[in-house]
Scaffold this motif. Structure first.
Motif, short mmCIF file in Angstrom:
data_model
loop_
_atom_site.label_atom_id
_atom_site.label_comp_id
_atom_site.label_asym_id
_atom_site.label_seq_id
_atom_site.Cartn_x
_atom_site.Cartn_y
_atom_site.Cartn_z
N SER A 1 0.69 -1.13 -0.23
CA SER A 1 0.36 0.34 -0.03
C SER A 1 0.63 1.09 0.33
O SER A 1 1.51 1.78 0.55
CB SER A 1 -1.07 -0.41 1.51
OG SER A 1 -1.97 0.48 1.07
N GLU B 1 -7.11 4.58 8.01
CA GLU B 1 -8.86 4.74 7.87
C GLU B 1 -8.13 4.34 6.34
O GLU B 1 -9.02 3.45 6.14
CB GLU B 1 -9.25 5.38 8.52
CG GLU B 1 -9.90 5.95 9.97
CD GLU B 1 -10.44 7.35 10.12
OE1 GLU B 1 -10.94 6.88 11.84
OE2 GLU B 1 -10.91 7.74 9.61
N ALA C 1 -6.97 1.10 5.50
CA ALA C 1 -7.38 0.05 6.05
C ALA C 1 -8.49 -0.54 4.85
O ALA C 1 -9.12 -1.23 4.73
CB ALA C 1 -7.64 0.36 7.31
N ILE D 1 -7.23 -2.04 2.12
CA ILE D 1 -6.70 -3.23 2.48
C ILE D 1 -7.22 -4.08 2.65
O ILE D 1 -7.53 -5.38 1.66
CB ILE D 1 -5.60 -4.01 3.33
CG1 ILE D 1 -4.62 -2.22 3.21
CG2 ILE D 1 -5.66 -4.86 4.13
CD1 ILE D 1 -3.40 -2.05 4.62
N ARG D 2 -8.75 -3.90 2.96
CA ARG D 2 -10.01 -4.55 3.31
C ARG D 2 -10.39 -4.96 1.77
O ARG D 2 -10.73 -6.56 1.09
CB ARG D 2 -11.24 -4.14 3.63
CG ARG D 2 -10.24 -4.15 5.69
CD ARG D 2 -11.76 -3.92 6.22
NE ARG D 2 -12.58 -2.50 6.49
CZ ARG D 2 -11.62 -1.65 6.63
NH1 ARG D 2 -10.91 -1.96 7.91
NH2 ARG D 2 -12.31 -0.49 7.16
N LYS E 1 -8.08 -8.25 0.07
CA LYS E 1 -8.61 -8.78 0.83
C LYS E 1 -9.90 -10.19 0.11
O LYS E 1 -9.62 -10.33 -0.38
CB LYS E 1 -8.44 -9.27 1.86
CG LYS E 1 -6.75 -8.82 2.94
CD LYS E 1 -6.83 -8.26 4.23
CE LYS E 1 -5.33 -8.67 4.73
NZ LYS E 1 -5.36 -8.36 6.02
N ALA F 1 -5.68 1.97 11.67
CA ALA F 1 -6.36 1.40 11.01
C ALA F 1 -5.60 0.38 10.47
O ALA F 1 -5.76 -0.79 10.25
CB ALA F 1 -7.62 1.76 10.75
N ALA F 2 -4.94 1.22 9.45
CA ALA F 2 -4.20 0.07 8.59
C ALA F 2 -2.84 -0.86 8.73
O ALA F 2 -2.22 -1.98 8.48
CB ALA F 2 -3.51 0.82 7.41
N GLN G 1 -3.02 -2.38 11.84
CA GLN G 1 -3.12 -3.19 12.08
C GLN G 1 -3.77 -4.40 11.03
O GLN G 1 -3.35 -5.20 11.12
CB GLN G 1 -4.78 -3.04 12.59
CG GLN G 1 -4.53 -1.91 14.14
CD GLN G 1 -3.10 -2.81 14.41
OE1 GLN G 1 -3.46 -3.79 15.36
NE2 GLN G 1 -1.94 -2.16 15.74
N GLU G 2 -3.91 -3.29 9.91
CA GLU G 2 -4.39 -4.93 8.69
C GLU G 2 -3.45 -4.79 8.56
O GLU G 2 -3.71 -6.64 7.13
CB GLU G 2 -5.30 -3.69 7.73
CG GLU G 2 -6.83 -3.38 8.16
CD GLU G 2 -7.66 -4.67 8.28
OE1 GLU G 2 -6.76 -5.99 7.08
OE2 GLU G 2 -8.88 -4.96 8.46
N ALA G 3 -2.53 -4.63 8.03
CA ALA G 3 -1.25 -5.40 7.47
C ALA G 3 -0.41 -6.10 8.28
O ALA G 3 -0.19 -6.32 9.47
CB ALA G 3 -0.36 -3.85 7.22
N ASP G 4 0.25 -7.09 7.75
CA ASP G 4 1.40 -7.85 8.43
C ASP G 4 2.73 -7.65 8.19
O ASP G 4 3.60 -8.35 8.75
CB ASP G 4 1.33 -9.57 7.64
CG ASP G 4 2.14 -9.58 6.34
OD1 ASP G 4 3.05 -8.96 5.78
OD2 ASP G 4 0.48 -9.55 5.15
#
Length: 351
Positions: free
Chosen positions: A203, A217, A220, A223-224, A227, A299-300, A302-305
């Protein structure tokens, strides 16, 4: 956040002295920084790629030098501008480097961001684009690059040597490299396309939208959507998702001297890039406990690894290792970081 690495823009000056390092010195410092980061258990060393500018370009020699002097750290880009690339030559180089490094290559590629040169890819010999941003030739080259990395047979063989109807693939071929290709996406549509193709998502450091929501936000949500598109296309591999952030823990007087003047309320920025109103992410500066709380609310992140820390490479190896060590010791563990202490950086499950 399972892994983190550093992302260097590779800025350099005229080479007039210690305070004005030239290209050669910055390249050597990049190798030394990666060696030091490898010793800290940092998972990745990634470099931006720009052309006609005093900053990092031609990444393969640099990544090869780093891979030769390190044992575990992943080496990669964020991102290679496909408008400037010969896709099959890039696939050859990437595969050779991946084989040499025993599977430690992770290449981020994309259409590329605005460069100093007007349609600079044409100076490299790549003409025919009808798009003022060169998106059409970037997409065509990317498809051909992926085909080569996948091992598809693209070139007709000489029938005098192989008989009729035989096709050849690009050599060398590295079997697992395709699983470590990332597309740098700056929009939701681009992210959805990446998901449908089954690639990893890098991203972007900016998003081509500005709705009033925070950068985290917006990212995120991107990213959602990626996925969702990945799953809808039927891909079963666990994909990787990375975001980039500027994060500077304040741990000692040295940190306060360099960063203490920056307000902790440093927020997102709105600007225009390629004609789009865009959102740029904020810089995080503060004591470790404050940073942990703020990043847990991002939020992003937390969404990413995977998290890439953008570093001020002009400040030298020692200072940037200090920043990485501060983050590794005082912030990353609370975010779920797994240090890279055994095997290659991709040797643990992600997602």
């Amino acid at each position: 956040m399972r892994s983190f690495g550093f992302l260097s823009f590779g800025h350099y000056g005229g080479g007039t002295g210690d305070d004005d390092p030239g290209a050669g010195e910055i390249l050597r410092q990049a190798v030394d920084l990666a060696v030091g980061a490898d010793g800290l258990g940092v998972n990745g060393a990634y470099f931006r790629v720009h052309h006609f500018a005093r900053q990092a370009a031609a990444p393969m020699p640099l990544l090869a030098a780093i891979a030769a002097r390190t044992n575990r750290i992943e080496v990669g880009t964020g991102v290679i501008d496909m408008r400037y690339e010969n896709p099959l030559h890039l696939a050859e180089e990437a595969a050779a480097l991946d084989l040499l490094s025993e599977g430690r290559v992770a290449l981020g590629v994309s259409r590329g961001s605005p460069e100093p040169a007007l349609r600079g890819w044409e100076a490299f010999g790549y003409t025919g684009s009808t798009d003022p941003r060169g998106a059409d030739i970037a997409a065509e080259k990317f498809d051909r690059f992926l085909a080569a990395v996948r091992g598809e047979r693209l070139a007709p063989a000489d029938p005098a040597q192989f008989g009729p109807g035989v096709k050849l693939r690009v050599e060398p071929h590295s079997e697992g490299l395709i699983d470590r290709i990332w597309w740098g996406a700056g929009s939701r549509a681009s992210a959805e396309n990446v998901g449908a193709q089954g690639l990893n998502l890098m991203s972007s450091t900016l998003l081509t939208e500005a709705t009033g929501e925070s950068f985290g936000e917006l990212q995120a949500a991107q990213i959602r959507q990626y996925k969702d598109a990945y799953r809808a296309a039927g891909h079963t591999r666990t994909p990787r998702v990375s975001v980039s952030r500027s994060i500077f823990p304040i741990v000692d007087d040295r940190d306060r001297q360099v960063f203490g003047f920056r307000a902790r309320t440093d927020g997102d920025q709105i600007g225009v890039i390629d004609g789009y109103r865009s959102t740029f992410g904020r810089t995080y500066i503060g004591e470790p406990d404050v940073l942990v709380e703020e990043l847990q609310a991002d939020a992003a992140v937390q969404e990413a690894d995977s998290l890439m820390l953008t570093i001020p490479n002009q400040l030298g190896v020692d200072f940037n290792l200090h920043v990485l060590e501060n983050f590794a010791r005082h912030v990353a563990p609370a975010l779920g970081w797994i240090p890279n202490t055994e095997g290659p950086a991709t040797g643990y499950p992600l997602g």
